[in-house]
Design an enzyme around this catalytic site. Structure first.
Site, PDB file in Angstrom:
ATOM      1  N   PHE A 131       0.862  -1.179   0.000  1.00 44.10           N
ATOM      2  CA  PHE A 131       0.000   0.000   0.000  1.00 44.10           C
ATOM      3  C   PHE A 131       0.903   1.234   0.000  1.00 44.10           C
ATOM      4  CE2 PHE A 131      -2.754   3.198   2.047  1.00 44.10           C
ATOM      5  CZ  PHE A 131      -3.856   3.098   1.209  1.00 44.10           C
ATOM      6  N   ASP A 177       2.416  -5.786   8.276  1.00 42.81           N
ATOM      7  CA  ASP A 177       1.207  -4.972   8.219  1.00 42.81           C
ATOM      8  C   ASP A 177       0.024  -5.928   8.089  1.00 42.81           C
ATOM      9  OD1 ASP A 177      -1.028  -3.507   7.313  1.00 42.81           O
ATOM     10  OD2 ASP A 177       0.228  -1.972   6.388  1.00 42.81           O
ATOM     11  N   TYR A 237     -10.550  -0.641  11.156  1.00 42.84           N
ATOM     12  CA  TYR A 237     -11.823  -0.257  10.532  1.00 42.84           C
ATOM     13  C   TYR A 237     -12.226  -1.151   9.374  1.00 42.84           C
ATOM     14  CZ  TYR A 237      -8.293   2.387   7.867  1.00 42.84           C
ATOM     15  OH  TYR A 237      -7.180   2.760   7.161  1.00 42.84           O
ATOM     16  N   LYS A 238     -11.446  -2.192   9.081  1.00 41.21           N
ATOM     17  CA  LYS A 238     -11.811  -3.119   8.012  1.00 41.21           C
ATOM     18  C   LYS A 238     -12.535  -4.316   8.633  1.00 41.21           C
ATOM     19  CE  LYS A 238      -7.726  -1.711   5.330  1.00 41.21           C
ATOM     20  NZ  LYS A 238      -8.372  -0.692   4.479  1.00 41.21           N
ATOM     21  N   ARG A 284     -12.676  -4.767  -6.673  1.00 36.83           N
ATOM     22  CA  ARG A 284     -12.357  -5.519  -5.447  1.00 36.83           C
ATOM     23  C   ARG A 284     -13.645  -5.864  -4.710  1.00 36.83           C
ATOM     24  NH1 ARG A 284      -8.233  -3.306  -1.254  1.00 36.83           N
ATOM     25  NH2 ARG A 284     -10.051  -1.988  -0.889  1.00 36.83           N
TER      26      ARG A 284
END
Length: 398
Positions: free
Chosen positions: A128, A197, A222-223, A371
């Site tokens: 990312f 990560d 938050y995922k 996605r």
């Protein structure tokens, strides 16, 4: 054929041991396949947050730092997350953003090495973007060189000049799951430290931080952990490193006696060294409430359902979508798959806009990747069949 797949979906939902968790979330009739960007709202969180605002802040005010447990929230919530990523208590502290924690972890790893001959910080070349930006800055500040490397080539690149390696457990774009146990072992064999990560794996699959000897790790909440937009991230510092962990962001919250207000910094013991400033209490306590949905849930069961959901989605796509219209970027092997499916598609921006209009919520990675994230606590097999069927309809109209 569509009737057959719909019947199979109904049978799979009827046998799903996690199906009851769906009622714990505030969901509508849409198929929500974007939990790998923002998890759905657990239904009880608004009332809990209202109590934090009205009673704890509104009535108790400053007394809540003690009486409501505000001060100890970063460690308390960290221990709850620890159980989901395979870590013993006392090694995770919650606070700050993932980016800030990546900075702490990479600089901290280099300082733990304290070896000028180890000149390189290796970073996942497909990471990312922010992880790459942060790692490059951390390398400059510590006098090291940043070396981008494909995780598949890591074993051939790592060596005696490597100080630390920053890798993503699951690739954010393709959904590829990297082999954390084997890569961590290879990093250690070279005398380097492993920083992982976990943003796209925590809450979706077993991680095993302690079991596999990970040195430091970071992740968002938050995922798949459903903590809410911008909810605080966390940092894991393995117990064996805590006494020597030298955070590049020492703050009064990580001081051994924070209220002494002394000019000299003396680091606290344990994972508390990962704290910096005053905790963001409102979002942190929303996260704590959100984690209640995990009570009694097995991460192994979540992983099993995740693989079943993604398998079924791929089968439905293969059945419904004309050959050649999409290309799957996510590995077919279970051992190499996270909890999302990435499809390369011509005119992907238009396709995703139309999917969302028709109640199938995924997301886009420009220029051409659709996605779809599968959160086993609230996504069912009927959702999967519907999503693939609507995708085929949108593509047919194109």
């Amino acid at each position: 054929m569509s009737e057959h797949l719909a019947q199979r979906a109904a049978a799979l939902d009827a046998a799903d041991e996690l199906a009851g968790a769906r009622k714990l979330f505030a969901l509508d009739d849409a198929v929500y396949l974007d939990g790998n960007s923002l998890g759905a709202l657990p239904a009880h969180v608004p009332d809990r947050v209202a109590d934090v605002v009205r009673r704890q802040w509104g009535e108790l005010r400053i007394r809540s730092w003690d009486e409501s447990g505000w001060w100890t929230a970063p460690e308390r919530i960290g221990d709850r997350i620890a159980s989901l990523v395979g870590a013993a208590p006392g090694q995770i502290v919650v606070g700050d953003s993932t980016s800030v924690n990546v900075f702490k972890a990479v600089v901290g790893a280099v300082r733990l090495q304290d070896d000028p001959a180890r000149t390189d910080v290796l970073v996942d070349a497909t990471t990312f973007p922010t992880d790459g930006y942060i790692a490059e800055s951390a390398a400059r500040m510590t006098g090291r060189r940043i070396v981008p490397v494909d995780p598949a080539d890591l074993v051939s690149v790592i060596g005696p000049s490597t100080a630390a390696v920053l890798l993503n457990h699951v690739d954010y774009r393709s959904g590829r799951l990297h082999d954390l146990p084997a890569l961590t072992a290879a990093i250690h064999d070279a005398g380097a430290l492993a920083v992982w990560d976990l943003c796209h794996s925590a809450g979706a699959l077993p991680v095993g931080l302690d079991e596999h000897g990970v040195d430091l790790a970071v992740g968002c909440t938050y995922k798949y952990l459903n903590g809410g937009p911008g909810s605080p991230a966390y940092i894991y510092v393995a117990e064996r490193h805590q006494a020597a962990f030298d955070s590049p962001l020492p703050g009064w919250n990580s001081h051994t006696d924070p209220f002494a207000m002394t000019p000299g910094f003396e680091p606290a013991d344990g994972a508390v060294r990962g704290r910096v400033g005053t905790p963001d209490i409102l979002s942190m306590l929303a996260l704590e409430a959100s984690l209640d949905v995990w009570d009694g849930v097995s991460v192994d069961a979540v992983r099993a359902k995740s693989l079943a959901l993604t398998d079924f989605f791929l089968e439905c796509v293969e059945t419904y979508v004309p050959q050649g219209r999409v290309t799957c970027l996510t590995p077919g092997k279970h051992a190499e798959r996270g909890s999302q499916i990435a499809l390369r598609c011509e005119d992907a921006p238009r396709v995703m806009r139309e999917l969302i209009t028709r109640g199938v919520i995924g997301d886009l990675r420009r220029p051409d990747v659709l996605r779809f994230g599968f959160t086993p606590l609230y996504v069912g097999f009927a959702d999967v069949e519907r999503a693939a069927r609507v995708l085929s309809e949108v593509l047919a109209e194109a």
